[in-house]
Design an enzyme around this catalytic site. Structure first.
Site, PDB file in Angstrom:
ATOM      1  N   LYS A  22       7.312 -10.388 -13.234  1.00  0.00           N
ATOM      2  CA  LYS A  22       6.888 -10.400 -14.641  1.00  0.00           C
ATOM      3  C   LYS A  22       7.571  -9.271 -15.426  1.00  0.00           C
ATOM      4  O   LYS A  22       8.143  -9.505 -16.490  1.00  0.00           O
ATOM      5  CB  LYS A  22       5.359 -10.225 -14.712  1.00  0.00           C
ATOM      6  CG  LYS A  22       4.842  -9.864 -16.090  1.00  0.00           C
ATOM      7  CD  LYS A  22       3.332  -9.694 -16.117  1.00  0.00           C
ATOM      8  CE  LYS A  22       2.813  -8.355 -15.702  1.00  0.00           C
ATOM      9  NZ  LYS A  22       2.875  -7.295 -16.731  1.00  0.00           N
ATOM     10  N   ASN A  23       7.496  -8.057 -14.902  1.00  0.00           N
ATOM     11  CA  ASN A  23       7.973  -6.920 -15.690  1.00  0.00           C
ATOM     12  C   ASN A  23       9.492  -6.844 -15.779  1.00  0.00           C
ATOM     13  O   ASN A  23      10.026  -6.154 -16.638  1.00  0.00           O
ATOM     14  CB  ASN A  23       7.382  -5.609 -15.152  1.00  0.00           C
ATOM     15  CG  ASN A  23       5.886  -5.532 -15.456  1.00  0.00           C
ATOM     16  OD1 ASN A  23       5.378  -6.290 -16.287  1.00  0.00           O
ATOM     17  ND2 ASN A  23       5.184  -4.635 -14.787  1.00  0.00           N
ATOM     18  N   ARG A  92       1.733  -5.569 -24.938  1.00  0.00           N
ATOM     19  CA  ARG A  92       2.455  -4.369 -25.349  1.00  0.00           C
ATOM     20  C   ARG A  92       3.959  -4.488 -25.125  1.00  0.00           C
ATOM     21  O   ARG A  92       4.749  -3.886 -25.849  1.00  0.00           O
ATOM     22  CB  ARG A  92       1.923  -3.161 -24.586  1.00  0.00           C
ATOM     23  CG  ARG A  92       0.450  -2.946 -24.723  1.00  0.00           C
ATOM     24  CD  ARG A  92       0.027  -1.767 -23.896  1.00  0.00           C
ATOM     25  NE  ARG A  92       0.777  -0.588 -24.301  1.00  0.00           N
ATOM     26  CZ  ARG A  92       0.503   0.146 -25.358  1.00  0.00           C
ATOM     27  NH1 ARG A  92      -0.522  -0.159 -26.115  1.00  0.00           N
ATOM     28  NH2 ARG A  92       1.237   1.189 -25.655  1.00  0.00           N
ATOM     29  N   CYS A 116      -5.009   0.249 -25.475  1.00  0.00           N
ATOM     30  CA  CYS A 116      -5.085  -0.734 -24.407  1.00  0.00           C
ATOM     31  C   CYS A 116      -6.345  -0.459 -23.617  1.00  0.00           C
ATOM     32  O   CYS A 116      -7.001   0.556 -23.835  1.00  0.00           O
ATOM     33  CB  CYS A 116      -3.806  -0.688 -23.582  1.00  0.00           C
ATOM     34  SG  CYS A 116      -3.928  -0.217 -21.896  1.00  0.00           S
ATOM     35  N   ARG A 121      -1.718   4.694 -24.337  1.00  0.00           N
ATOM     36  CA  ARG A 121      -0.371   4.180 -24.021  1.00  0.00           C
ATOM     37  C   ARG A 121       0.590   4.277 -25.216  1.00  0.00           C
ATOM     38  O   ARG A 121       0.981   3.270 -25.809  1.00  0.00           O
ATOM     39  CB  ARG A 121      -0.448   2.742 -23.495  1.00  0.00           C
ATOM     40  CG  ARG A 121      -1.167   2.646 -22.176  1.00  0.00           C
ATOM     41  CD  ARG A 121      -1.152   1.252 -21.608  1.00  0.00           C
ATOM     42  NE  ARG A 121       0.147   0.863 -21.089  1.00  0.00           N
ATOM     43  CZ  ARG A 121       0.435  -0.381 -20.695  1.00  0.00           C
ATOM     44  NH1 ARG A 121      -0.480  -1.326 -20.760  1.00  0.00           N
ATOM     45  NH2 ARG A 121       1.623  -0.665 -20.221  1.00  0.00           N
ATOM     46  N   PRO A 122       0.989   5.490 -25.574  1.00  0.00           N
ATOM     47  CA  PRO A 122       1.860   5.681 -26.744  1.00  0.00           C
ATOM     48  C   PRO A 122       3.274   5.160 -26.519  1.00  0.00           C
ATOM     49  O   PRO A 122       3.674   4.904 -25.384  1.00  0.00           O
ATOM     50  CB  PRO A 122       1.882   7.203 -26.922  1.00  0.00           C
ATOM     51  CG  PRO A 122       1.585   7.753 -25.566  1.00  0.00           C
ATOM     52  CD  PRO A 122       0.693   6.753 -24.875  1.00  0.00           C
ATOM     53  N   LEU A 125       8.115   7.985 -27.054  1.00  0.00           N
ATOM     54  CA  LEU A 125       9.429   8.231 -26.428  1.00  0.00           C
ATOM     55  C   LEU A 125      10.450   7.173 -26.851  1.00  0.00           C
ATOM     56  O   LEU A 125      11.637   7.481 -27.004  1.00  0.00           O
ATOM     57  CB  LEU A 125       9.303   8.274 -24.904  1.00  0.00           C
ATOM     58  CG  LEU A 125       8.359   9.354 -24.363  1.00  0.00           C
ATOM     59  CD1 LEU A 125       8.173   9.205 -22.865  1.00  0.00           C
ATOM     60  CD2 LEU A 125       8.903  10.749 -24.690  1.00  0.00           C
ATOM     61  N   ASP A 305       0.458  -0.025 -10.631  1.00  0.00           N
ATOM     62  CA  ASP A 305       0.036  -1.435 -10.709  1.00  0.00           C
ATOM     63  C   ASP A 305      -0.552  -1.943  -9.389  1.00  0.00           C
ATOM     64  O   ASP A 305      -0.979  -3.097  -9.303  1.00  0.00           O
ATOM     65  CB  ASP A 305       1.225  -2.322 -11.129  1.00  0.00           C
ATOM     66  CG  ASP A 305       1.664  -2.030 -12.561  1.00  0.00           C
ATOM     67  OD1 ASP A 305       0.875  -1.455 -13.316  1.00  0.00           O
ATOM     68  OD2 ASP A 305       2.807  -2.376 -12.908  1.00  0.00           O
ATOM     69  N   ARG A 397      -2.124 -13.656 -16.750  1.00  0.00           N
ATOM     70  CA  ARG A 397      -1.025 -12.973 -17.432  1.00  0.00           C
ATOM     71  C   ARG A 397       0.062 -12.566 -16.438  1.00  0.00           C
ATOM     72  O   ARG A 397       1.221 -12.472 -16.800  1.00  0.00           O
ATOM     73  CB  ARG A 397      -1.533 -11.695 -18.119  1.00  0.00           C
ATOM     74  CG  ARG A 397      -2.408 -11.954 -19.312  1.00  0.00           C
ATOM     75  CD  ARG A 397      -2.773 -10.667 -19.990  1.00  0.00           C
ATOM     76  NE  ARG A 397      -1.572  -9.957 -20.429  1.00  0.00           N
ATOM     77  CZ  ARG A 397      -1.580  -8.840 -21.130  1.00  0.00           C
ATOM     78  NH1 ARG A 397      -2.732  -8.299 -21.487  1.00  0.00           N
ATOM     79  NH2 ARG A 397      -0.451  -8.259 -21.483  1.00  0.00           N
TER      80      ARG A 397
END
Ligand code: EPU
Length: 421
Positions: A22-23, A92, A116, A121-122, A125, A305, A397
């Protein structure tokens, strides 16, 4: 909203194939925006997050066909550089369109993702890096509005080795003027998969898989194709499904070096693991889980994860263990739900103290996010009696029909469709 009904206590055994990551897909898909024409992403998993990204890319003007894990994306007619809140709030990773849009079209308007389930979770960067590359960035009415006639190469030192910031800046840098160096870059295999795709598209990148990535900008990229790497988190979750039920699992299509840290911990906890040519085989014996501590960290460390799944596993260990999350300090929403199943867990700051019990007992529990849901399913597989896991849309998801894979291994698990769960 569907739910899972699990009758626990079955030992899982058999073979499974692992899907694409997925990622990795969530980064590869927006990368196609960097070129004009049709790109092909093989081994793309059929997951809700992938469909969310497809809707967003389609909103921008991309056309696609998606069959049997082969995703063709055509970016010949991009008509918008605007990623609205309706799309970004769902996921996100939508913020990955920012770098490619800005690099190729000189402007992008992308909704801020917001908070979230487990903290802020900024994306500071991502934004600081793009500013260093000459982008003019304003935050207005919940949106990031970014402009840059032509991005320019820069030296960027990431304070945190962020996966998302590395991916976004890497994509942006491919079309910048001059050389960009990203220090403290993410070394996660999904970023290396993205970089390999960009190379095939004509980008000039050095240092793939290391913490210093150097990109020499080029004028144009060209459409290409790539195989999406296998999903190490799906694989790790299935290994723990084998371990927690005292079973035997054989999985193919996964490189064991993606999972070294998880495999080592599983071995420490008493499982026997054989690794051979993209096949991993786990043998566990029921009722003898050695308490094993983990601390999450960036790749190749133990992944955040896989933290929730490990807590579920350690709930049944012969003693006390601790699980510390150094990536997301608040990612423990699964703990109160695991406690409903009889687990003995207390959380202090970013650590969970788990006192292993001899058995968990089925109950109704609620999914709160993707990996939390996976941990509840694992606990349900090992618990006595019936566990109902509500709101499995979170699971959908990131795991493609996980119940079918588990059933094929001998689990007693059913998806019940309905709106009230
Ligand atoms: N961070 C910042 N500022 C930034 C970016 C990140 O402070 O601008 C912090 C985060 O708050 C966090 C740490 O840096 O504490 C690492 O975050 P990172 O940016 O690496 O995470 P991400 O890119 O948002 C990806 C995965 C996540 C996974 C993390 C960590 C995707 C689409 N998502 O997120 O996957 O947990 O890396 O490995 O690739 C999941 O699949 O369940 C999932 C959440």
């Amino acid at each position: 909203m569907d739910k899972f009904v699990i009758h626990g206590g079955k030992k899982l055994s058999g073979g499974i194939k692992i899907n694409g990551a997925k990622n990795a897909s969530l980064a590869l898909m927006p990368a196609t925006l960097l070129a004009n024409g049709k790109s092909v992403l093989h081994n793309t998993p059929e997951l809700n997050d992938i469909f969310t990204m497809l809707k967003l890319l389609n909103h921008l003007g991309a056309e696609y066909s998606f069959e049997n894990h082969k995703l063709e994306l055509d970016t010949s007619n991009i008509t918008s550089q605007d990623a609205p809140y309706e799309h970004v709030k769902k996921m996100r990773a939508s913020v990955y369109v920012l770098g490619p849009l800005l690099a190729r079209y000189g402007n992008a308007k992308v909704s801020l993702p917001g908070g979230c389930a487990w903290g802020p979770r900024p994306i500071n960067l991502h934004l600081e890096g793009l500013k260093k590359m000459g982008a003019d960035i304003e935050l207005t009415e919940g949106y990031i509005v970014a402009k840059a006639k032509k991005l320019k190469g820069a030296k960027i030192n990431l304070d945190i080795s962020s996966v998302g910031a590395t991916g976004n800046l890497l994509m942006a840098a491919t079309l910048a003027n001059g050389i960009t160096v990203i220090n403290n870059a993410a070394k996660e295999p999904e970023i290396s998969n993205l970089a390999s795709f960009l190379l095939k598209m004509g980008a000039q990148i050095e240092g793939i898989g290391t913490s210093t990535i150097t990109i020499q900008g080029v004028d144009n990229l060209y459409n290409s194709e790539i195989d999406t790497i296998p999903d190490r988190i799906e694989a790790g979750t299935m290994l723990i499904a084998g371990a927690i039920t005292g079973g035997n699992i054989r999985m193919s299509g996964i490189k064991s070096n993606f999972l070294d840290s998880v495999i080592l911990k599983l071995e420490n906890s008493g499982c026997k693991i054989i690794k051979n040519n993209n096949i991993i085989e786990l043998n566990a014996s029921k009722g003898s889980i050695i308490p094993t501590d983990i601390t999450t960290s960036i790749f190749p460390g133990y992944p955040t994860d896989m933290q929730a799944q490990w807590i579920a596993y350690m709930s049944l260990a012969d003693g006390v263990s601790t699980v510390t999350d150094n990536i997301y300090l608040d990612r423990f929403s699964h703990v109160p739900e695991l406690v409903r199943l009889g687990a003995n867990i207390s959380v202090r700051e970013n650590s969970a103290l788990i006192k292993g019990t001899t058995k968990l007992k089925g109950a109704k529990v609620m999914s709160t996010d993707l990996r939390a849901s996976a941990s509840l399913v694992l606990a349900g597989l090992a618990a006595e009696g019936t566990t109902e896991v509500l709101r499995v849309y979170h699971l959908d998801r990131g795991y493609q029909r996980i119940e079918e894979k588990l059933k094929a291994l001998g689990a007693d698990i059913e998806r019940v469709q309905g709106s009230e769960y």
